[in-house]
Scaffold this motif. Structure first.
Motif, short mmCIF file in Angstrom:
data_model
loop_
_atom_site.label_atom_id
_atom_site.label_comp_id
_atom_site.label_asym_id
_atom_site.label_seq_id
_atom_site.Cartn_x
_atom_site.Cartn_y
_atom_site.Cartn_z
N PHE A 13 0.83 -1.20 0.00
CA PHE A 13 0.00 0.00 0.00
C PHE A 13 0.88 1.27 0.00
CE2 PHE A 13 -2.50 2.93 2.85
CZ PHE A 13 -3.46 3.25 1.90
N LEU A 17 1.43 4.20 -2.87
CA LEU A 17 1.28 5.63 -2.58
C LEU A 17 2.58 6.40 -2.84
CD1 LEU A 17 -0.87 5.67 0.66
CD2 LEU A 17 -1.49 6.67 -1.53
N LEU A 22 -1.80 10.30 -4.18
CA LEU A 22 -3.08 10.86 -4.64
C LEU A 22 -3.04 12.37 -4.64
CD1 LEU A 22 -5.58 8.51 -2.79
CD2 LEU A 22 -4.43 8.18 -4.96
N VAL A 23 -2.33 12.94 -3.65
CA VAL A 23 -2.17 14.40 -3.59
C VAL A 23 -0.74 14.71 -4.03
CG1 VAL A 23 -2.41 16.42 -2.10
CG2 VAL A 23 -3.75 14.36 -1.61
N ILE A 26 1.08 19.59 -2.09
CA ILE A 26 0.32 20.02 -0.93
C ILE A 26 0.58 21.52 -0.71
CG2 ILE A 26 -0.06 19.62 1.54
CD1 ILE A 26 1.33 16.79 0.97
N PRO A 27 -0.44 22.35 -0.92
CA PRO A 27 -0.22 23.80 -0.83
C PRO A 27 -0.07 24.28 0.61
CG PRO A 27 -2.52 23.32 -1.32
CD PRO A 27 -1.82 22.01 -1.26
N PRO A 109 2.74 11.02 1.35
CA PRO A 109 1.43 10.98 0.68
C PRO A 109 0.32 11.51 1.57
CG PRO A 109 2.03 8.79 1.42
CD PRO A 109 3.23 9.66 1.65
N PHE A 110 0.54 11.48 2.91
CA PHE A 110 -0.45 12.00 3.85
C PHE A 110 0.03 13.33 4.44
CE2 PHE A 110 -0.83 7.33 3.97
CZ PHE A 110 -2.18 7.18 3.70
N SER A 111 0.94 14.02 3.73
CA SER A 111 1.60 15.21 4.26
C SER A 111 2.44 14.81 5.48
CB SER A 111 0.57 16.31 4.57
OG SER A 111 1.25 17.52 4.86
N ALA A 114 2.10 18.54 12.02
CA ALA A 114 0.89 18.77 12.81
C ALA A 114 -0.38 18.70 11.96
CB ALA A 114 0.98 20.11 13.52
N ARG A 115 -0.31 19.09 10.69
CA ARG A 115 -1.51 19.11 9.85
C ARG A 115 -1.55 17.96 8.86
NH1 ARG A 115 -4.53 23.67 10.60
NH2 ARG A 115 -6.14 22.25 9.87
N SER A 116 -0.91 16.86 9.19
CA SER A 116 -0.94 15.71 8.28
C SER A 116 -2.31 15.03 8.39
CB SER A 116 0.19 14.75 8.61
OG SER A 116 -0.01 14.20 9.87
N CYS A 117 -2.53 14.07 7.50
CA CYS A 117 -3.84 13.43 7.37
C CYS A 117 -4.23 12.67 8.64
CB CYS A 117 -3.80 12.46 6.20
SG CYS A 117 -5.35 11.60 5.96
N ILE A 118 -5.46 12.93 9.13
CA ILE A 118 -5.92 12.20 10.31
C ILE A 118 -6.52 10.85 9.91
CG2 ILE A 118 -6.35 14.28 11.70
CD1 ILE A 118 -9.39 13.64 11.12
N TYR A 122 -6.80 4.97 9.68
CA TYR A 122 -8.07 4.41 9.26
C TYR A 122 -7.94 3.74 7.89
CZ TYR A 122 -12.63 4.21 7.11
OH TYR A 122 -13.72 3.79 6.42
N VAL A 123 -7.28 4.43 6.95
CA VAL A 123 -7.14 3.92 5.58
C VAL A 123 -6.37 2.60 5.59
CG1 VAL A 123 -6.04 4.38 3.36
CG2 VAL A 123 -7.32 6.18 4.48
C1 HEM Z 1 -5.39 7.14 0.81
C2 HEM Z 1 -6.25 8.03 1.31
C3 HEM Z 1 -5.86 9.41 1.78
C4 HEM Z 1 -4.82 10.23 1.38
C5 HEM Z 1 -3.72 9.96 0.32
C6 HEM Z 1 -4.93 11.46 2.15
C7 HEM Z 1 -4.06 12.54 2.04
C8 HEM Z 1 -4.11 13.69 2.80
C9 HEM Z 1 -3.18 14.82 2.71
C10 HEM Z 1 -2.01 14.93 1.73
C11 HEM Z 1 -3.56 15.75 3.63
C12 HEM Z 1 -2.89 17.12 3.89
C13 HEM Z 1 -3.61 18.20 3.09
C14 HEM Z 1 -2.98 19.57 3.29
O1 HEM Z 1 -2.11 19.76 4.14
O2 HEM Z 1 -3.37 20.50 2.55
C15 HEM Z 1 -4.73 15.22 4.31
C16 HEM Z 1 -5.40 15.88 5.33
C17 HEM Z 1 -6.53 15.42 5.94
N1 HEM Z 1 -7.13 14.18 5.75
FE1 HEM Z 1 -6.53 12.75 4.42
N2 HEM Z 1 -6.01 11.37 2.99
C18 HEM Z 1 -6.60 10.13 2.81
C19 HEM Z 1 -7.70 9.64 3.48
C20 HEM Z 1 -8.40 10.29 4.48
C21 HEM Z 1 -9.56 9.75 5.21
C22 HEM Z 1 -10.17 8.38 4.98
C23 HEM Z 1 -9.95 10.72 6.09
C24 HEM Z 1 -11.09 10.73 7.08
C25 HEM Z 1 -11.48 9.63 7.71
C26 HEM Z 1 -9.05 11.86 5.93
C27 HEM Z 1 -9.13 13.03 6.65
C28 HEM Z 1 -8.25 14.10 6.55
C29 HEM Z 1 -8.40 15.36 7.30
C30 HEM Z 1 -9.50 15.72 8.30
C31 HEM Z 1 -7.30 16.18 6.92
C32 HEM Z 1 -6.98 17.60 7.43
C33 HEM Z 1 -6.06 17.50 8.65
C34 HEM Z 1 -5.66 18.89 9.15
O3 HEM Z 1 -5.65 19.86 8.38
O4 HEM Z 1 -5.30 19.02 10.35
N3 HEM Z 1 -8.12 11.57 4.96
N4 HEM Z 1 -5.04 13.98 3.80
#
Ligand code: HEM
Length: 135
Positions: A13, A17, A22-23, A26-27, A109-111, A114-118, A122-123
């Motif tokens: 997985f 990624l 997928l992203v 990241i701005p 991939p999830f950043s 502190a502001r990385s993906c929550i 779960y994924v």
């Molecule tokens: C493979 C799937 C996913 C990827 C690749 C992904 C990727 C990302 C990335 C790159 C960011 C940062 C965006 C930024 O800084 O502008 C982000 C933020 C976030 N993601 Fe995900 N995401 C995924 C799935 C999910 C799921 C399933 C959820 C909810 C259950 C989720 C909830 C969030 C939230 C709430 C934020 C904002 C966090 C913050 O700003 O503090 N994401 N995600």
């Protein structure tokens, strides 16, 4: 959970990624006056001013495929060549690179921070349940 199996599925997985984030970009916006430090191809430090309000893009795709320009010495003279910076042979799909120890800072991939993906954890679990347990 079958931990060994889970670890390998996570490696597949993560490798997917790494190659196909997928992203892509990241701005971000600089919250205060600062500087960015990097090195040029001669290894000299370059300082880039980054005033408050500067628009930045964290490029996941560039980081995941990053190559470093190095000089190779041959009998025929010096030549510039690219070499892998963080991930060896970055164009190859190789989940094994996520087994054992790997560079956490070179995979975003999830950043990051502190502001990385929550949703990250779960994924991972959801993928495991769907693909392996068939739940
Ligand atoms: C493979 C799937 C996913 C990827 C690749 C992904 C990727 C990302 C990335 C790159 C960011 C940062 C965006 C930024 O800084 O502008 C982000 C933020 C976030 N993601 Fe995900 N995401 C995924 C799935 C999910 C799921 C399933 C959820 C909810 C259950 C989720 C909830 C969030 C939230 C709430 C934020 C904002 C966090 C913050 O700003 O503090 N994401 N995600």
């Amino acid at each position: 959970l079958d931990v060994v199996r889970f670890t390998y599925i996570q490696a597949i997985f993560y490798e997917a990624l790494r190659m196909f984030p997928l992203v892509l970009h990241i701005p971000k916006e600089s919250a205060f006056d600062t500087t960015l430090r990097t090195k040029n191809k001669n290894g000299e430090t370059v300082v880039i001013p980054c005033p408050k309000g500067t628009q930045l893009n964290l490029s996941a795709i560039a980081l995941h495929f990053n190559r470093k320009l190095v000089q190779h010495w041959y009998n025929t003279g010096t030549q510039d060549r690219f070499t892998a910076k963080y991930w060896r042979d970055p164009k190859a799909f190789n989940p094994d690179r996520f087994q054992g120890d790997w560079n956490r800072d070179a995979f975003i991939p999830f950043s990051a921070g502190a502001r990385s993906c929550i949703g990250r954890r779960y994924v991972r679990i959801a993928c495991y349940l769907e693909k392996v347990v068939g739940y």
